[in-house]
Design a protein around this motif. Structure first.
Motif, PDB file in Angstrom:
ATOM      1  N   GLU A   1      71.724  96.650 -24.961  1.00 42.32           N
ATOM      2  CA  GLU A   1      70.448  95.935 -25.023  1.00 42.32           C
ATOM      3  C   GLU A   1      69.274  96.905 -25.018  1.00 42.32           C
ATOM      4  OE1 GLU A   1      71.817  91.842 -22.673  1.00 42.32           O
ATOM      5  OE2 GLU A   1      70.931  93.529 -21.582  1.00 42.32           O
ATOM      6  N   GLU A   2      69.383  97.983 -24.242  1.00 37.42           N
ATOM      7  CA  GLU A   2      68.326  98.995 -24.210  1.00 37.42           C
ATOM      8  C   GLU A   2      68.189  99.689 -25.568  1.00 37.42           C
ATOM      9  OE1 GLU A   2      66.130  99.681 -22.100  1.00 37.42           O
ATOM     10  OE2 GLU A   2      66.786  99.355 -20.042  1.00 37.42           O
TER      11      GLU A   2
ATOM     12  N   LYS B   1      69.138  95.568 -17.806  1.00 37.80           N
ATOM     13  CA  LYS B   1      69.642  95.502 -19.175  1.00 37.80           C
ATOM     14  C   LYS B   1      70.844  96.431 -19.346  1.00 37.80           C
ATOM     15  CE  LYS B   1      65.369  94.331 -21.661  1.00 37.80           C
ATOM     16  NZ  LYS B   1      64.438  94.773 -22.730  1.00 37.80           N
ATOM     17  N   THR B   2      71.767  96.003 -20.219  1.00 35.64           N
ATOM     18  CA  THR B   2      72.902  96.861 -20.533  1.00 35.64           C
ATOM     19  C   THR B   2      72.447  97.981 -21.463  1.00 35.64           C
ATOM     20  OG1 THR B   2      73.552  95.609 -22.503  1.00 35.64           O
ATOM     21  CG2 THR B   2      74.443  94.870 -20.370  1.00 35.64           C
TER      22      THR B   2
ATOM     23  N   ASP C   1      78.045  99.816 -20.108  1.00 34.30           N
ATOM     24  CA  ASP C   1      76.843  99.009 -19.842  1.00 34.30           C
ATOM     25  C   ASP C   1      76.058  99.538 -18.653  1.00 34.30           C
ATOM     26  OD1 ASP C   1      77.241  97.286 -21.947  1.00 34.30           O
ATOM     27  OD2 ASP C   1      78.274  95.761 -20.758  1.00 34.30           O
TER      28      ASP C   1
ATOM     29  N   LYS D   1      69.055  98.492 -28.569  1.00 39.58           N
ATOM     30  CA  LYS D   1      68.482  97.550 -29.542  1.00 39.58           C
ATOM     31  C   LYS D   1      66.991  97.356 -29.308  1.00 39.58           C
ATOM     32  CE  LYS D   1      70.631  94.137 -31.274  1.00 39.58           C
ATOM     33  NZ  LYS D   1      71.336  92.866 -31.576  1.00 39.58           N
ATOM     34  N   ALA D   2      66.580  97.318 -28.053  1.00 39.47           N
ATOM     35  CA  ALA D   2      65.154  97.158 -27.741  1.00 39.47           C
ATOM     36  C   ALA D   2      64.359  98.368 -28.200  1.00 39.47           C
ATOM     37  CB  ALA D   2      64.980  96.943 -26.232  1.00 39.47           C
TER      38      ALA D   2
ATOM     39  N   HIS E   1      80.308  95.241 -29.755  1.00 38.54           N
ATOM     40  CA  HIS E   1      79.153  94.342 -29.695  1.00 38.54           C
ATOM     41  C   HIS E   1      78.805  93.752 -31.064  1.00 38.54           C
ATOM     42  CE1 HIS E   1      78.481  96.302 -25.768  1.00 38.54           C
ATOM     43  NE2 HIS E   1      77.810  95.214 -25.460  1.00 38.54           N
TER      44      HIS E   1
END
Length: 340
Positions: free
Chosen positions: A6-7, A2-3, A97, A9-10, A71
């Motif tokens: 993405e990490e 994962k970028t 990323d 947001k997760a 983003h």
């Protein structure tokens, strides 16, 4: 894999156990870049095998904000490529990323900053780059012509020494009002900079008059022999009409408002949207300045959730329960709203 985005947001989405900190350091203060020297390195003078970065908070907060902004809208990378370069944007996103934080700082320093904007010296086997200073000098002023604006003005007095004027600015500096009016001070200051208006012309010129050097001589035929010109500095007094300030290269994806001259008591209310040159901009984040420590940090939002970033902390990215208090503002960052 994962970028980074993405990490982040997760971690926001899966925040069930109320652990409000991100699991790994993001853009930590400073940085060390080790050079893999080959045989040719022996001929380098002076010789160094690593680069050490100091006082990087003057770019760290903005680099974090730039990463989030890229983003927010799928078109922003393409638009920013027109100003910052496609190769820079692609390399910047790849390095962020993949958590290559020291390298991404060096990318900004070597690609966007001038040599005289930072101090560097070789100590033993290290090249030390010191970014101590002002974040607006180290970041905002290096955004090429992204936020360039122009405003024309025209004076009603045909004798005005500078009847037609153009005011062009590369950054957006708004000053607090001299008199404290009612309403939103920041929005009023932005309107004063961008909106059309009419005010008394402040230009000064010289009025030419003829003076008799020999007042005792009243003979009309001889008067001309004793006249000389006299110039007196005088305010124009005409009405100067200012057009609406517009962006030179179209509305940019984001704007940075320089707030370093504002006092905390003038920041009781920060607008969550602004109208700039017929475009609506939404508050995305801010950079904060601690004068006692001479240290910058940043706050930004992702999917409506506010986060605070401070590169000096071991846990440097924290999810906030509510929007931050903007009492130590250095800048406000707004992104252009999506047209629907």
């Amino acid at each position: 894999m994962k970028t980074l985005f993405e990490e982040i947001k997760a971690s926001i989405k899966n925040n069930y156990n109320q652990d409000r900190s991100f699991w790994r350091p993001v853009l930590p203060w400073g940085g060390v870049f080790t050079i893999k020297a080959g045989r040719k390195a022996v001929s380098c003078t002076p010789l160094y095998v690593e680069i050490r970065l100091k006082n990087t908070c003057t770019i760290d907060g903005f680099l974090m904000l730039l990463y989030v902004i890229l983003h927010e809208n799928e078109n922003f990378p393409r638009e920013l490529s027109l100003h910052l370069g496609r190769e820079f944007i692609d390399c910047f996103l790849y390095l962020m990323d993949t958590y290559s934080f020291t390298t991404v700082k060096l990318l900004w320093i070597w690609d966007k900053m001038e040599k005289q904007q930072y101090k560097s010296e070789v100590h033993k086997a290290s090249l030390i780059i010191d970014l101590f200073g002002n974040e607006h000098d180290n970041f905002t002023k290096n955004l090429e012509n992204l936020m360039s604006t122009i405003q024309e003005s025209y004076c009603s007095n045909w004798r005005c020494p500078t009847r037609v004027q153009e005011d062009q600015q590369r950054t957006i500096n708004i000053n607090p009002p001299q008199e404290i009016p009612h309403g939103n001070l920041i929005r009023l200051a932005v309107d004063e900079l961008f909106c059309s208006r009419i005010e008394l012309c402040e230009e000064h010129g010289y009025n030419k008059t003829l003076v008799n050097r020999n007042p005792a001589n009243r003979h009309p035929q001889l008067t001309g022999f004793f006249l000389h010109s006299s110039f007196r500095r005088k305010r124009c007094g005409g009405l100067r009409e200012f057009s609406q300030r517009v962006f030179c290269h179209g509305a940019p994806p984001f704007v940075v408002l320089n707030m370093q001259h504002w006092k905390s008591e003038d920041l009781a209310y920060v607008p969550y949207y602004l109208d700039l040159s017929d475009h609506k901009y939404l508050l995305e984040g801010a950079t904060l300045f601690n004068k006692e420590e001479h240290h910058y940090s940043a706050a930004f939002q992702i999917d409506g959730h506010w986060m605070h970033y401070d590169g000096l902390r071991n846990v440097n990215l924290i999810l906030l329960n509510k929007p931050p208090e903007f009492l130590l503002l250095s800048s406000l960052v707004y992104i252009r709203a999506t047209e629907k």
